[in-house]
Design an enzyme around this catalytic site. Sequence first.
Site, PDB file in Angstrom:
ATOM      1  N   LYS A  13      -2.275  92.702 -89.694  1.00  0.00           N
ATOM      2  CA  LYS A  13      -2.594  91.315 -89.303  1.00  0.00           C
ATOM      3  C   LYS A  13      -1.612  90.855 -88.229  1.00  0.00           C
ATOM      4  O   LYS A  13      -0.461  91.337 -88.147  1.00  0.00           O
ATOM      5  CB  LYS A  13      -2.572  90.373 -90.505  1.00  0.00           C
ATOM      6  CG  LYS A  13      -1.210  90.173 -91.186  1.00  0.00           C
ATOM      7  CD  LYS A  13      -0.338  89.076 -90.613  1.00  0.00           C
ATOM      8  CE  LYS A  13       1.022  89.016 -91.312  1.00  0.00           C
ATOM      9  NZ  LYS A  13       2.078  88.343 -90.581  1.00  0.00           N
ATOM     10  N   ASP A 140       0.812  87.193 -98.061  1.00  0.00           N
ATOM     11  CA  ASP A 140      -0.197  87.567 -97.061  1.00  0.00           C
ATOM     12  C   ASP A 140      -1.306  88.450 -97.629  1.00  0.00           C
ATOM     13  O   ASP A 140      -2.256  88.782 -96.921  1.00  0.00           O
ATOM     14  CB  ASP A 140       0.466  88.326 -95.889  1.00  0.00           C
ATOM     15  CG  ASP A 140       1.338  87.416 -95.048  1.00  0.00           C
ATOM     16  OD1 ASP A 140       1.142  86.180 -95.106  1.00  0.00           O
ATOM     17  OD2 ASP A 140       2.210  87.941 -94.331  1.00  0.00           O
TER      18      ASP A 140
END
Length: 287
Positions: A13, A140
């Site tokens: 990401k 996350d």
Amino acid sequence: MSKSALDVKAYAKLNISLDVTARRPDGYHDVLTVMQSVELHDDIEIRRSPGRGARVVGDIGNLPRGGRNTAAGAVFEFFSYTGITEEKITVELYKRIPVRAGMGGGSADAAAVLRGLDEMFETGLAQTELAEIGSRIGSDVPFCVMNGAALAEGRGEMLTKLPSLPECCIVICKPRFSVSTRTLFGRLDCGKIQRRPDTAGITDALKNGSLTDAARRMYNIFEDVIRHGDEIARIKGALLGLGALGAVMTGTGSAVFGIFDDGGAARTARETLRREYVECFLTSPHP
Ligand code: C5P
């Protein structure tokens, strides 16, 4: 028939923007961040065999051991949520995502293991359940369960889906130094943040499909907190000088990325930066 081995991909990401709004009583911080997954990924093989517990092996030397390893954490949390016992899981990691780079490598591995185990054991868990289990492993992980693009709030687990970045090339450059997320959050004084990203402008740009408007608004408040700010600024400057529409540090660093609408310029940028930095990647958004 349920499978005894499975291959999964764990996508990195990037934080298109990263803002921190408050320090929380639980020691975490409230964030406001736009995240995007990219095609750069770790490959993971999951195998089951009679026995108990989790074993994680990898192709890099410095994998965190025991419960500190997010892939092992994912096996443990999956078993504890589903009540499955009497199985031994071996996770083999082929790492491509740089570690301690702000690219969510460990979180992506955990999310991919959760998705893989759900398929392997045919437990049919909803994405929201996998995200809930993932939030126990790291802030996350819920985003990495979902992939694509999202606005993340709270610790990072409150997600609003967004359209992905329009088609583009992304050049990522990881400096030699690495950063501990905990240390950098620890150094942050929320009262002293001077410059903040235009998060609403970025979400609007994604909704309107405007790459240029999103790229030129990218900003990360940790760029002013990190000790090696000069080097981060230098890499950003190099990316912009080589034709990036925008450049920013991701997460708590240390990787920096630039967004390009021209594939040739992106390839040149990667080759140029590679003369100085070993870890340079050319990738694209993972929708
Ligand atoms: O959730 P994760 O384990 O990835 O976070 C690592 C560390 O980063 C936490 O222990 C905390 O110190 C810090 N952190 C934070 N606020 C967040 C996410 C992480 O303070 N939203």
